[in-house]
Design an enzyme around this catalytic site. Structure first.
Site, PDB file in Angstrom:
ATOM      1  N   THR A 123    -100.920 -24.249  16.050  1.00  0.00           N
ATOM      2  CA  THR A 123    -100.239 -23.790  14.842  1.00  0.00           C
ATOM      3  C   THR A 123     -98.744 -24.078  14.928  1.00  0.00           C
ATOM      4  O   THR A 123     -98.263 -24.697  15.867  1.00  0.00           O
ATOM      5  CB  THR A 123    -100.446 -22.272  14.651  1.00  0.00           C
ATOM      6  OG1 THR A 123     -99.842 -21.574  15.750  1.00  0.00           O
ATOM      7  CG2 THR A 123    -101.914 -21.908  14.554  1.00  0.00           C
ATOM      8  N   GLY A 124     -98.002 -23.558  13.951  1.00  0.00           N
ATOM      9  CA  GLY A 124     -96.567 -23.752  13.911  1.00  0.00           C
ATOM     10  C   GLY A 124     -95.768 -22.621  14.512  1.00  0.00           C
ATOM     11  O   GLY A 124     -94.529 -22.639  14.448  1.00  0.00           O
ATOM     12  N   ASP A 125     -96.442 -21.623  15.082  1.00  0.00           N
ATOM     13  CA  ASP A 125     -95.724 -20.493  15.689  1.00  0.00           C
ATOM     14  C   ASP A 125     -96.550 -19.965  16.855  1.00  0.00           C
ATOM     15  O   ASP A 125     -97.468 -20.652  17.315  1.00  0.00           O
ATOM     16  CB  ASP A 125     -95.431 -19.418  14.637  1.00  0.00           C
ATOM     17  CG  ASP A 125     -94.125 -18.675  14.899  1.00  0.00           C
ATOM     18  OD1 ASP A 125     -93.918 -18.238  16.043  1.00  0.00           O
ATOM     19  OD2 ASP A 125     -93.312 -18.529  13.969  1.00  0.00           O
ATOM     20  N   ASP A 126     -96.254 -18.745  17.321  1.00  0.00           N
ATOM     21  CA  ASP A 126     -96.921 -18.210  18.505  1.00  0.00           C
ATOM     22  C   ASP A 126     -98.448 -18.264  18.357  1.00  0.00           C
ATOM     23  O   ASP A 126     -98.990 -17.932  17.294  1.00  0.00           O
ATOM     24  CB  ASP A 126     -96.505 -16.761  18.742  1.00  0.00           C
ATOM     25  CG  ASP A 126     -95.010 -16.614  19.013  1.00  0.00           C
ATOM     26  OD1 ASP A 126     -94.354 -17.630  19.340  1.00  0.00           O
ATOM     27  OD2 ASP A 126     -94.496 -15.486  18.893  1.00  0.00           O
TER      28      ASP A 126
ATOM     29  N   SER B 119     -98.272 -25.384  20.475  1.00  0.00           N
ATOM     30  CA  SER B 119     -97.362 -24.836  19.474  1.00  0.00           C
ATOM     31  C   SER B 119     -95.922 -25.152  19.861  1.00  0.00           C
ATOM     32  O   SER B 119     -95.595 -25.203  21.048  1.00  0.00           O
ATOM     33  CB  SER B 119     -97.528 -23.314  19.373  1.00  0.00           C
ATOM     34  OG  SER B 119     -96.460 -22.724  18.646  1.00  0.00           O
TER      35      SER B 119
END
Length: 454
Positions: free
Chosen positions: A251-254, A285
């Site tokens: 994903t784009g975050d944690d 990520s």
């Protein structure tokens, strides 16, 4: 790609030669089984019975609402299974009900409409005081549950698609009026199972159990572009007895972030996250792999993350809090982690994250203690780690043991940076900061170690 139980991603623990056979065998024997029983449903219905059409164009909101209304008003015990056959079912957001199974067949896609004009609004979470991104309320999650018991979302690797690019663009352009919707959110709920489903393109956080207990998330795949903003994978929030295992997240975050409320609102609400197990997770990520925080005002305790494989990361392991957060972060254990291509291996910080407003108490200092990070190996890690506590609330009981983050093809020459911290280090390469006392005994440091929940 969905990870099957007992198999590792190709760049995972096969590289950890010193850990391989014995520890992986032990890992395969341990699972979430038993935390939440898989309920047999006394009745099966299909979305087609309620007018559902999987042509990718027909709006199916009424069909979902009618089907779930039927389940909610069943007189017989045991609830019902709602079967979604192969096809693309476009719909607005909808609520689940207790004692139901949402079952996605192979090739089934539940797809969110990109028309955001009529998206329902709900109140802010009391432990946040406002929307996480914008003041005021927030948009309801795509699939939502509040005050539910005994809910299962599963299937044959069907897909729940949030079509989040419309929301991401609103965020980038500064046109959001309220906080973006999560893909899946359960509030005040218990006995939840989420398994064997692909989640993709969430508008905001993907799976968000908040004020929940007894939650199992396993065999899921979560996907979003690396540049998608705030698309956290799984965020247990002020929840207890949560088990996350055997999943792939990119994903784009944690990938996973354990939370418990935001500054004065989280302190007042006072519900911690506790007894969280994360195991056999693989992912990528630009932010963190395993995170605690930064919203930790209700406290976080008894977290175990083990057998984690990370690739192309911002930070491998990140514990983060801030002045004004309050709360106690304690008894956190992260073990058997492999990371490849990371900006930083380990970061424990007391100056991370923003505030909901200017009313936070600067004297509400977080307490971070009894953190064990053991058996970690990385390749091409630019900086091994940083540990920065707070001057008036030093981090204590930090244990680093059997850690090698020097890399092979690109040796790590950036030193550890530490301040306001105490603890121990055993067999750490490169050698950590002087604040962590050098010890030479074999085994882990002499601080409490979290115990697996199952």
């Amino acid at each position: 790609m969905l990870l099957r139980k007992g198999k590792m991603h190709r760049f995972a623990f096969s590289i950890l030669l010193s850990l391989a056979t014995f520890r992986c065998a032990i890992a395969d024997l341990v699972s979430c089984a038993g935390i939440v029983p898989m309920t047999y449903r006394s009745e099966n219905i299909t979305i087609a019975d309620f007018g559902g059409v999987g042509d990718g164009r027909t709006m199916n909101t009424k069909a979902f609402k009618k089907a779930i209304y039927r389940i909610e008003h069943l007189r017989r015990s045991g609830g019902a299974l709602l079967y979604i056959p192969a096809g693309v079912y476009l719909t607005e957001s909808f609520n689940l009900t207790s004692h139901m199974t949402l079952y996605l067949a192979k090739g089934a896609v539940i797809k969110a409409t990109q028309d955001t004009s009529n998206w329902p609004l709900i109140d802010p979470l009391p432990s946040y005081g406002r929307g996480r991104e914008r003041p005021g309320g927030r948009y309801m999650s795509f699939i939502h549950g509040d005050g539910l018991q005994d809910v299962i979302i599963t299937g044959e690797n069907g897909t729940i698609d949030g079509q989040g690019d419309t929301w991401w663009n609103m965020w980038r352009q500064g046109t959001l009026q309220y906080t973006r919707p999560n893909l899946i959110e359960f509030m005040h709920s218990s006995s939840i199972i989420i398994s064997n489903v692909i989640f993709k393109n969430s508008p905001f956080w993907n799976i968000h159990p908040v004020y929940c207990s007894n939650v199992v998330i396993q065999f899921v795949t979560i996907l979003a572009p690396r540049d998608s903003p705030n698309t956290d994978g799984i965020d247990p929030d002020s929840s207890s007895h949560v088990c996350i295992e055997d999943s792939f997240i990119s994903t784009g975050d944690d990938l996973v972030a354990v939370k418990s409320g935001w500054d004065e609102y989280g302190i007042a609400y006072g519900r911690p996250s506790s007894d969280i197990t994360i195991r056999r997770l693989t992912g990528s990520s630009p932010f963190a792999g395993i995170a605690v925080g930064s919203e930790t005002s209700g406290g976080v305790e008894n977290v175990l993350a083990e057998h984690i494989s990370l690739h192309n990361m911002g930070v491998g392991i990140h514990l983060k809090t801030n002045i004004g957060r309050g709360g106690v972060i304690r008894n956190i254990t992260v073990s058997d982690v492999y990371m490849e291509n990371a900006r930083k291996g380990i970061k424990i910080a007391g100056d991370v994250g923003d505030h909901p407003d200017g009313r936070f108490d600067p004297n509400a200092l977080p307490v971070v203690k009894d953190v064990t990070i053991v058996n970690v190996w990385g390749q091409n890690v630019e900086q091994a780690g940083t540990v920065h506590g707070l001057r008036n609330s030093p981090f204590t009981g930090i244990c680093l043991s059997n850690i090698s983050l020097g890399g092979s093809s690109r040796p790590n020459k950036t030193p550890w940076l530490c301040s306001d911290v105490s603890g121990s280090a055993v067999e750490v390469n490169p050698w950590p900061c002087s604040e962590l006392i050098s010890t030479h005994q074999t085994g882990a440091c002499s601080v409490p170690v979290a115990i697996s929940l199952v």
